[in-house]
Design an enzyme around this catalytic site. Sequence first.
Site, short mmCIF file in Angstrom:
data_model
loop_
_atom_site.label_atom_id
_atom_site.label_comp_id
_atom_site.label_asym_id
_atom_site.label_seq_id
_atom_site.Cartn_x
_atom_site.Cartn_y
_atom_site.Cartn_z
N TYR A 109 0.90 -1.17 0.02
CA TYR A 109 0.15 -0.09 0.05
C TYR A 109 0.93 1.47 -0.02
O TYR A 109 1.57 1.13 0.59
CB TYR A 109 -0.38 0.04 1.38
CG TYR A 109 -1.51 1.36 1.42
CD1 TYR A 109 -2.82 1.29 1.02
CD2 TYR A 109 -0.66 2.23 2.02
CE1 TYR A 109 -3.75 3.10 0.83
CE2 TYR A 109 -2.06 3.64 2.49
CZ TYR A 109 -3.03 3.86 1.79
OH TYR A 109 -3.75 4.65 1.56
N GLU A 197 -3.51 7.17 -3.39
CA GLU A 197 -3.56 6.14 -3.50
C GLU A 197 -3.38 5.14 -4.07
O GLU A 197 -3.99 5.66 -5.15
CB GLU A 197 -4.80 5.68 -2.24
CG GLU A 197 -4.93 5.74 -0.77
CD GLU A 197 -6.24 5.26 0.01
OE1 GLU A 197 -5.73 5.22 0.82
OE2 GLU A 197 -7.18 5.00 -1.12
#
Length: 388
Positions: A109, A197
């Site tokens: 991530y 993101e």
Amino acid sequence: MNLHEYQAKQLFAEYGIPVQNGMIARDGSEAVKNAKNLGGDAWLVKAQVHAGGRGKAGGVKFTKDINEVKETADRLIGSQLITTQSAPDGQPVNCVLIAAAADIAKELYLGAVVDRGTRLVTFMGSLAGGMDIEEVAAKTPEKIITFSVEPGLGIQDFQCRQMGFSLGLKPAQIKGLQVILRGLYRLFVEKDLSLVEINPLAILEDESLCAIDAKINLDDNALYRQEISEWRDPSQEDLKERQAAEFDLNYVTLDGNIACMVNGAGLAMATMDIIKLTGGRPANFLDVGGGTTAERVAEAFKIIVSDKKVEAILVNIFGGIVRCDLIAEGIITAVKEVGVKVPVIVRLEGTNVNEGKEMLAASGLAIISAENLADAATKAVTAVGEKK
């Protein structure tokens, strides 16, 4: 302002961030054509909506069957995709992204936000890629690595290396991560982002890094200077929220039946809380602002009554910058103009409160006056109960 995945990946590519090859399609036939153009023997069909959790909701399909590409695209396009992060009735799917499948060895991530505490752009990385990062932060915060960027210095090589070491990357991969982090920071600053993101950021079988997914939010206050503001997709936004924005009203749709109209965000939150505490369910968050006018109050009522779930309206106004008699005038005008057919409970306090209450009482309208916020919430919940 949110961007679709395919739009975010277009920006990623412009800033040197590696992404999957992909093409959008607006029907099944175009999806098949795009899959063939991409080549390979496996594809991803990904619904393009402004909501996370698409995979669990059936909005992402991996397939090796070209016919299934068409079937999935036809099924998704024109549908309402309901996810854990979407509106209650889902988000409309107007197109799908056809992406070439990647051989993923590991998922990471990577993201960046503006940290209000430090007032700096802060990067976040985690080995828990492909998962809901909010859940990771809540249950295992130690799995999230962060660093902030001083705007006068920019992102530093040592910060990139520290992030790479924490994610267990090899030296060549750390160099790739450095390219990605620098690209993300330039993108964040130059496009006035509020969030970016990559979830997941994949380590492929050939040990290279690739952005498999992409999420970008832009700061609405800076849209006037960004050409990509033209990429806005109004179909993904709540109609009432768009109408409210046109009149500088802060409005968020909720799933209750007692509408709120309040001046001040904190007071609005308190009003929703006390409605819930009293046994009711708020239908919206609506802050008309400290310097509201009678005209804006009327527009607020129009937006409220357009919600068919609303069975009562609670108006909670503290007269500070704005006078209570002006608010009362707006309420009277709105009730007459809009033809409000549900109970209206009004609590006024502050500047010219007595004049405001007198105007409401003399209006001849079925407006219920409340002495305080608790009294207003009780009367609103009671009014809804009596209707049933």
